[in-house]
Each structure stands twice: as C-alpha cells, then as structure tokens.
Design a protein around this motif. Structure first.
Motif, mmCIF file in Angstrom:
data_model
loop_
_atom_site.group_PDB
_atom_site.id
_atom_site.type_symbol
_atom_site.label_atom_id
_atom_site.label_comp_id
_atom_site.label_asym_id
_atom_site.label_seq_id
_atom_site.Cartn_x
_atom_site.Cartn_y
_atom_site.Cartn_z
ATOM 1 N N THR A 158 0.853 -1.175 0.000
ATOM 2 C CA THR A 158 0.000 0.000 0.000
ATOM 3 C C THR A 158 0.897 1.235 0.000
ATOM 4 O OG1 THR A 158 -1.610 -1.234 1.306
ATOM 5 C CG2 THR A 158 -1.896 1.134 1.205
ATOM 6 N N ASP A 188 -5.704 4.148 1.023
ATOM 7 C CA ASP A 188 -7.048 4.703 0.953
ATOM 8 C C ASP A 188 -7.233 5.687 2.110
ATOM 9 O OD1 ASP A 188 -9.751 5.154 0.615
ATOM 10 O OD2 ASP A 188 -10.280 3.449 1.872
ATOM 11 N N PHE A 283 -15.571 -1.518 0.481
ATOM 12 C CA PHE A 283 -15.649 -0.116 0.870
ATOM 13 C C PHE A 283 -17.057 0.389 1.159
ATOM 14 C CE2 PHE A 283 -11.993 -0.854 -1.837
ATOM 15 C CZ PHE A 283 -10.972 -0.398 -1.017
ATOM 16 N N GLU A 318 -18.225 6.709 -2.609
ATOM 17 C CA GLU A 318 -17.019 5.899 -2.372
ATOM 18 C C GLU A 318 -16.324 5.538 -3.682
ATOM 19 O OE1 GLU A 318 -20.052 5.241 -1.312
ATOM 20 O OE2 GLU A 318 -20.089 4.496 0.759
ATOM 21 N N CYS A 322 -12.150 5.543 -5.321
ATOM 22 C CA CYS A 322 -11.791 4.180 -4.911
ATOM 23 C C CYS A 322 -10.372 3.819 -5.366
ATOM 24 C CB CYS A 322 -12.782 3.186 -5.488
ATOM 25 S SG CYS A 322 -12.463 1.511 -4.904
ATOM 26 N N VAL A 323 -9.622 3.203 -4.460
ATOM 27 C CA VAL A 323 -8.248 2.799 -4.784
ATOM 28 C C VAL A 323 -8.195 1.335 -5.219
ATOM 29 C CG1 VAL A 323 -7.281 4.451 -3.154
ATOM 30 C CG2 VAL A 323 -7.729 2.107 -2.395
ATOM 31 N N CYS A 324 -9.304 0.651 -5.172
ATOM 32 C CA CYS A 324 -9.275 -0.805 -5.340
ATOM 33 C C CYS A 324 -10.374 -1.279 -6.278
ATOM 34 C CB CYS A 324 -9.437 -1.454 -3.968
ATOM 35 S SG CYS A 324 -8.737 -3.086 -3.853
#
Ligand code: SF4
Ligand code: SF4
Length: 338
Positions: A158, A188, A283, A318, A322-324
């Motif tokens: 991360t 995140d 999330f 969200e 979003c990072v994912c």
C-alpha cells in the motif's frame, strides 16, 4: 461457461457469485495506522457458518473464496475452515499480513492456490512505522516459508508517504524472497468501511505537495531500472497504472482530477463478514438483509439489489475515489468466471 453470469451483467440481481470474499475474523495482530480492526475486532466466523457457506457457494457457481479479515490466520480454526471450502471444490486465495505465516506456511500452501502478503516497507523501520509492529523479519520469514512450501505468493504494498521512495527496493525484495509478483495500490484515505475506522482518523499517510515530484521521479526511475519486471508481469501493474497512483495523490491535494474509476466488482463478488453481514465490496457498507436467510436470498434482498443499482448508476461517493476498483469484462467473466 456459467450462463447465470449473464443475469449478473444484465441486471442488479446476482444469480451467481464467482468470487466470495470471506472475513474469517475481524481480529488482527497488526497495528496499522490506517485501520481500526485491531482495536475493535473480536468476531470469528463460526465453523458452522463456514460449513453452510461451503454448501451454498458451489450452488451459486462460486469458484474462488478469498480468505480475508482482519487477519485470517488468527482464526483458531482457519485451516479446518479452509479445508471445508477446499473439499467443496472452491479455490482458495489467502490475504494475510503474514505475521503468523511462517508457523502456518505448510498448511497454507497446501490449502490455498494463491497467498497475497501485505508488505508495506522494504526495511524494518518503514514496516514498523506503517504497520505499528516490529514484524518485518517475521513477515519476510513467513513469505520465505510459504515460497519454500510451494505456495504462489504475491506481495501487495500500500503506497503512502512513508514508503513511496521504496518501490524499487520492494520489487528487489520480492525477487529476493522468491515471490511470483509484486503489486502496488495507493493508501485509501477516503473511506472508513474497509478498515472499520472512525471518520476522524489520521490522514498523514497521503503524499504532500513536495512529495509529488519525488514520487514522479521514483516511478520514472522504476520504469527505467525495472523494465523487465514490467514486461514479465512481475510488477503486476503496467507503468501507466502506477502513474495513476501519482494522479490519485495529486488529486487528494487538489492538483489533478481523480483517475477515472471503472468497477463492476459487486456484479461478480461480495464480501461476507465474520458475523455474516454482506457488503457489495470492501468499501461500501451492506444494506440490511434478512436474518439467517439463505445466501442467494440475502444477496438478492430488495435493499441489496437497490444498493447494487445505486453503485451501477454512479450514486455512491465511495466509488469516485476508490483505490481498489475491479473490473471484469463480459468475455472474461463468461469464459473464465472470475
Ligand atoms: S489494515 Fe489489515 S493488517 Fe492492518 S490492522 Fe487493518 S486488518 Fe490488520
Ligand atoms: S469502485 Fe470501489 S467502492 Fe465502488 S463498487 Fe468498486 S470496489 Fe466498491
């Protein structure tokens, strides 16, 4: 090919669930600054619930179960539960922080097709600064043990302010440990659900303005010095995708737009909590669901369907940061399933 996936893609109902993300526990033995699970977690997935899932998931066309948490290896019966899933012909993917992996490596390698280990620093000091525990040696020993036991191990880092300069060193460390792949995603700092944290948590993990040109230089250097690792796929992301990490941090500082997000994770996966609650992804909190209902019914309760519709229609904040995000095209889903 599972024709039920067409229903998933064409409606907001889930006729099949190719990927089930199962939290074995919400307890954790790390102390990450980004997360509050280790403060509050106390629930283990009951073995009876796992046995029920092992009956229900194959009927839903599930192929892969991602064992997650919390730290799944803290569940005192994690291996027995994994064996129940394995006996149901479900392929297992273990997501672990790795502190206890050395002790469990042989069983984990035998039970799990893939093991992803979170490793956020290339040095003991960086690791401890981010993870809050002096465990770099334990985690790397766990990775070595899992690799020696024949597991397909991936490292996941991360990326944040404390470690962005170590990306090349992390790739080199991955080679030294014998893993199959190294993958990077940005920390995140936008959502609270995935890490059970309060809304006022510390956001100092994000890059500051002075870090942005340095991070750009790190990424450019990585492209030069590790070109073969991009070509071979040892670095999971392509250079352009890593540059999106830079854009994400610049966007957090108001210096760029957030990278566009394309995601249909809720159309082929769901998160199943240790207490049985359902979420459409890591999330977004789940809608209320019928208590004790069969999984197929709970996944398609009116509130759950409405939540997937809201996500599809871009109504969830969200998703924008979003990072994912995860996207599977129709061809990939219909032919490969996950
Ligand atoms: S981020 Fe993961 S490893 Fe860290 S405390 Fe939270 S659950 Fe544990
Ligand atoms: S973009 Fe992120 S928050 Fe939105 S549905 Fe996908 S995984 Fe969940």
């Amino acid at each position: 090919m599972d024709a039920r996936l067409a229903v998933n893609l064409l409606s907001d109902r889930l006729a099949a669930l190719p990927l089930a993300i199962v939290y074995l526990t919400d307890r954790c033995n790390s102390r990450c600054v980004t997360c509050d699970y280790w403060r509050h977690g106390q629930t283990n997935l009951p073995p009876a619930a796992a046995q029920r899932l092992a009956r229900e998931l194959p009927a839903l066309g599930a192929q892969v179960v991602l064992l997650s948490g919390g730290e799944p290896l803290l569940h005192p019966q994690w291996a027995e539960i994994a064996a129940v899933f394995q006996a149901a012909r479900l392929r297992l993917w273990l997501l672990t922080a790795g502190l206890a992996l050395a002790r469990h490596a042989v069983r984990a390698a035998a039970l799990c097709e893939t093991i992803t280990v979170s490793l956020d620093g290339a040095t003991p000091a960086t690791y401890q600064a981010i993870r809050g525990v002096d465990a770099f040696a334990a985690v790397t020993a766990g990775v070595r043990a899992a690799v020696a036991a024949g597991a397909a191990v991936t490292l996941r880092c991360t990326v944040q302010r404390a470690n962005y300069a170590e990306l090349p060193a992390l790739v080199d460390l991955g080679h030294a440990l014998g893993v199959r792949q190294v993958s990077f995603l940005p920390v995140d700092v936008s959502t609270h659900v995935a890490f059970a944290r309060a809304a006022d948590y510390d956001q100092t993990m994000a890059l500051r303005p002075a870090d942005l040109p340095r991070f750009a230089a790190v990424l450019a250097g990585l492209e030069r010095t590790h070109a073969a690792d991009f070509t071979s796929g040892f670095i999971a992301e392509r250079p352009a995708k890593l540059r999106r990490l830079h854009q994400y941090f610049a966007a957090l500082l108001g210096q760029a737009a957030f990278p566009p997000v394309a995601c249909n994770a809720p159309r082929f996966s769901a998160v199943i909590g240790a207490d049985g609650h359902l979420q459409p992804c890591y999330f977004i909190p789940g809608a209320s669901q019928p208590n004790g209902a069969p999984l197929a019914q709970a996944l398609n309760a009116p509130a759950a369907v409405a939540l997937r519709r809201a996500i599809r229609q871009g109504e969830r904040a969200e998703c924008a940061r979003c990072v994912c995000a995860l996207r599977r095209g129709p061809r990939q889903l219909l032919l490969a399933g996950v």
